[in-house]
Design a protein around this motif. Structure first.
Motif, PDB file in Angstrom:
ATOM      1  N   GLN A  34      17.434 -52.535  16.062  1.00  0.00           N
ATOM      2  CA  GLN A  34      16.233 -53.330  15.799  1.00  0.00           C
ATOM      3  C   GLN A  34      15.912 -54.323  16.917  1.00  0.00           C
ATOM      4  O   GLN A  34      14.967 -55.079  16.809  1.00  0.00           O
ATOM      5  N   ARG A  35      16.718 -54.349  17.970  1.00  0.00           N
ATOM      6  CA  ARG A  35      16.406 -55.304  19.040  1.00  0.00           C
ATOM      7  C   ARG A  35      15.183 -54.852  19.815  1.00  0.00           C
ATOM      8  O   ARG A  35      15.092 -53.692  20.207  1.00  0.00           O
ATOM      9  N   PRO A  36      14.243 -55.770  20.080  1.00  0.00           N
ATOM     10  CA  PRO A  36      13.111 -55.410  20.929  1.00  0.00           C
ATOM     11  C   PRO A  36      13.625 -54.890  22.269  1.00  0.00           C
ATOM     12  O   PRO A  36      14.600 -55.407  22.800  1.00  0.00           O
ATOM     13  N   PHE A  38      13.797 -54.221  26.307  1.00  0.00           N
ATOM     14  CA  PHE A  38      13.679 -55.251  27.334  1.00  0.00           C
ATOM     15  C   PHE A  38      12.510 -55.033  28.284  1.00  0.00           C
ATOM     16  O   PHE A  38      12.067 -55.940  28.937  1.00  0.00           O
ATOM     17  N   ILE A  41      11.642 -56.645  31.936  1.00  0.00           N
ATOM     18  CA  ILE A  41      11.116 -57.969  32.254  1.00  0.00           C
ATOM     19  C   ILE A  41      12.172 -58.735  33.034  1.00  0.00           C
ATOM     20  O   ILE A  41      13.304 -58.860  32.576  1.00  0.00           O
ATOM     21  N   VAL A  42      11.818 -59.220  34.217  1.00  0.00           N
ATOM     22  CA  VAL A  42      12.724 -60.099  34.955  1.00  0.00           C
ATOM     23  C   VAL A  42      12.205 -61.526  34.824  1.00  0.00           C
ATOM     24  O   VAL A  42      11.098 -61.845  35.259  1.00  0.00           O
ATOM     25  N   VAL A  56       7.351 -63.048  29.875  1.00  0.00           N
ATOM     26  CA  VAL A  56       7.778 -62.628  28.539  1.00  0.00           C
ATOM     27  C   VAL A  56       6.750 -61.632  28.014  1.00  0.00           C
ATOM     28  O   VAL A  56       5.556 -61.737  28.318  1.00  0.00           O
ATOM     29  N   TYR A  57       7.229 -60.660  27.272  1.00  0.00           N
ATOM     30  CA  TYR A  57       6.350 -59.601  26.780  1.00  0.00           C
ATOM     31  C   TYR A  57       5.926 -59.906  25.348  1.00  0.00           C
ATOM     32  O   TYR A  57       6.769 -60.140  24.476  1.00  0.00           O
ATOM     33  N   SER A  58       4.628 -59.920  25.095  1.00  0.00           N
ATOM     34  CA  SER A  58       4.131 -59.967  23.714  1.00  0.00           C
ATOM     35  C   SER A  58       2.702 -59.465  23.655  1.00  0.00           C
ATOM     36  O   SER A  58       1.839 -59.943  24.388  1.00  0.00           O
ATOM     37  N   PRO A 113      13.824 -64.868  26.385  1.00  0.00           N
ATOM     38  CA  PRO A 113      14.642 -63.752  25.885  1.00  0.00           C
ATOM     39  C   PRO A 113      15.225 -62.862  26.981  1.00  0.00           C
ATOM     40  O   PRO A 113      16.155 -62.099  26.713  1.00  0.00           O
ATOM     41  N   SER A 114      14.713 -62.950  28.206  1.00  0.00           N
ATOM     42  CA  SER A 114      15.253 -62.132  29.298  1.00  0.00           C
ATOM     43  C   SER A 114      16.352 -62.838  30.088  1.00  0.00           C
ATOM     44  O   SER A 114      16.911 -62.268  31.019  1.00  0.00           O
ATOM     45  N   ASN A 115      16.628 -64.062  29.750  1.00  0.00           N
ATOM     46  CA  ASN A 115      17.601 -64.853  30.508  1.00  0.00           C
ATOM     47  C   ASN A 115      18.853 -65.093  29.664  1.00  0.00           C
ATOM     48  O   ASN A 115      18.785 -65.790  28.648  1.00  0.00           O
ATOM     49  N   PRO A 116      19.989 -64.541  30.057  1.00  0.00           N
ATOM     50  CA  PRO A 116      21.186 -64.712  29.228  1.00  0.00           C
ATOM     51  C   PRO A 116      21.803 -66.108  29.289  1.00  0.00           C
ATOM     52  O   PRO A 116      22.632 -66.433  28.449  1.00  0.00           O
TER      53      PRO A 116
END
Lengths: 402, 402
Positions: A34-36, A38, A41-42, A56-58, A113-116
């Motif tokens: 269920q995770r969107p 990636f 996206i950098v 960010v993607y939306s 969300p793209s940055n850990p």
């Protein structure tokens, strides 16, 4: 035969591991259905000119912005959506530094969300971006020997609490019998014993300064300075809805006793510590700056090095303290400054240049000088924030134990 | 005079601190002007019947959902907005456990902004909610003695890397001269040396089982099992956009050598360790389960206790490994099982009951039994996830060193 056996073992282990690798890889992708996705996206992307692009993607969001501590007021920058539903904004160029930022997605504060890499500051989280340069190198793991971090629990009879603290031992500590000087380093109000290592990068700063020969190898003891709290909220959660300070009084006159009677004896019994005030420093930021000032100046038989970073003690805080009265707090500080000068090797005072405390802090440093009390004052660009406190620590450590 | 002085000091310190407290409190609120206000949102709210309500404030969002590991498929639950723009959803009742969850806000994965407790799993973050009960108590800091966590760096000549690992020492370690048995505990593919303490709650599980007399006091050594990685990505960031495994091969036959030649000698030189295989265990989850199986069974002169949690080694992973060949991997494992029985005190195998590996794992355990190889198999409700691995660790520790 023996060699052959080993060889067979190696081959089969290698095969097993190659298989393991591929199946694990498939599995990781498969295990979180269920995770969107990636979408490659950098974010953040740091450009060669030190501008930074956030993405960010939306498809659905109505508004997204980014804000961070590159702006003293945390001014938000709107992000804009392209035809592929990727929202982006580019800011800067920024000074080299380690920055904390968050997105606001339709009014909701969120990390990238793209940055850990994130950090917890009190009860909220932010993403981290590093703009490369000399100062940022101090905050990162470089190819140098590293110290250790110990997260330990100790009894505080003074506070009637079983408490947690974080201790840094320098590179080489575990392989020598040497004794080391100690810095007791206090965090600010409402954060906790994890703050100086996680937000403050104390271990990396110490490792790197020691490797460069700029700081003496030292032990850094980072207690929890909230006197009603046993440990960080990640260990012992605060009551639901508690967003700022832990409930109840967070500071009180037992903090001095706890440092002197609980923490120092624990450290001296469990670590190889050089004795005497010339080998003991105390420092802190904000609330912890006040603690360092009070505990340090009341115990000059124990501490010869004191660092007060961004303390509200001298004034400048809305609603507080117009009435800094140094002589009343520390009897003899002005009237008998020469005795303090004899005991102290360093009274270091610093503040962010955009912090409302700065003018009051400067005045206090001048007042001390006028009354013959030796001290060093340094300002750093920024407000009441970690960008300033990391620089204060990096400026303070090279002055110690020399 | 002395008493009076002390008394004056105390009063003025108390006054200073009360002032400090109030000004710090104002300051914390004031220092972050751009943060969205919290609006007294309580999220998550755990209800007396173990249902859980999630809440988030947004006027603008088009759609918000919540998903977590209470659902094997991570099925999303839509949240709905009330007249005050508070979105909410109530799920459950849930079994007592520690759950990880995220919101999806207009398609963007985010943690719960009202919940300060989050965990990093590989490169993403999730919020944490604890549903109280017997098992959750194991995962939380209870009123019992606590062990220490050491985060240290060591040289791995085998891997030609200066690497990081996490070591748990049991309560009482620092105040005794006792020697302790050791568990070498491996994480899964793509996570790192911080996973067992942060996601796996290994320190709390060990503290609580030791306090109840259910587990022997032990040292737990948690290395980084990705053979191309020196440390967690929070220490040494991976290349931008790297979302799963660190780049390059993450496992290889040098992992065995690194455990035996680098890690064990380091631990034996720096910690008070009981010697011999009867005092050494090796275990791991997923990729780390395969490592524990291979390293353990190839070195029965070093390990008498082996734990294999949710390994894909036996099959069941899409695209991988239909051909588990135990005798080829570990010569004599079936044909000479009695010699393994003589060396091993425990071969423990576990898996999530909804994990695609479970049938293959059960078959392997039966195959071992049929060939006379002693082993224990246990299943836990759940898929390939931390809810299962924490329970596996809590089930495994009480079986060790007895």
């Amino acid at each position: 035969m023996k060699d052959k056996n080993i060889d067979l073992k190696c081959i089969s282990l290698r095969l097993a591991n190659v298989c393991l690798l591929s199946l694990m890889f498939i599995l990781v992708l498969q295990a979180q259905p269920q995770r969107p996705r990636f979408r490659n996206i950098v974010s953040p992307g740091v450009l060669p000119d030190n501008k930074v692009t956030f993405r960010v993607y939306s498809k659905e969001a109505a508004s997204i912005s980014v804000s961070g501590d590159w702006s003293v007021t945390r001014e938000a920058t709107q992000m804009f959506k392209n035809d592929s539903s990727v929202w982006s904004a580019t800011i800067g160029p920024l000074e080299p530094d380690r920055y904390h930022y968050t997105f606001t997605i339709d009014g909701i504060r969120a990390t990238d969300p793209s940055n850990p890499i994130t950090v917890r500051d009190i009860t909220t989280h932010a993403s981290v971006v590093l703009v490369p340069g000399e100062v940022s190198e101090l905050y990162t793991v470089q190819n140098v020997p590293h110290g250790s971090i110990h997260k330990i629990w100790y009894n505080s009879p003074t506070m009637k609490l079983y408490r947690r603290m974080v201790i840094y031992t320098p590179p080489g500590y575990d392989d020598s019998q040497d004794k080391y000087p100690v810095l007791y380093l206090q965090h600010g109000g409402s954060v906790d014993e994890d703050a100086w290592t996680e937000l403050g990068r104390a271990a990396q700063i110490a490792d790197n300064l020691i490797a460069r020969g700029k700081a003496k190898p030292l032990i850094i003891v980072m207690p929890n300075g909230n006197t009603n709290e046993a440990a960080a909220l990640t260990e012992i959660p605060r009551a639901a809805g508690s967003q700022g300070f832990p409930p109840g009084p967070t500071t009180g006159n037992n903090y001095e006793a706890s440092v002197v009677k609980d923490i120092m004896p624990y450290v001296e019994a469990h670590y190889r510590v050089l004795p005497g005030p010339e080998n003991s420093a105390i420092a802190g930021l904000s609330m912890g700056g006040g603690q360092a000032y009070n505990v340090g100046l009341r115990n000059t038989d124990k501490f010869a090095w004191i660092g007060v970073f961004s303390s509200g003690l001298f004034g400048g805080v809305q609603g507080g303290y117009g009435n800094f009265d140094p002589e009343n707090q520390i009897p003899g500080l002005l009237s008998n400054s020469s005795s303090f000068n004899k005991s102290l090797r360093l009274l270091y005072i610093s503040c962010g240049e955009q912090d409302p405390r700065i003018e009051y802090t400067k005045k206090a440093a001048i007042l001390f000088k006028e009354n013959g009390l030796n001290n060093v004052f340094t300002g750093f660009p920024g407000q009441h924030e970690w960008r300033v406190w990391r620089k204060a620590l990096a400026d303070f450590l090279p002055r110690l134990f020399k």
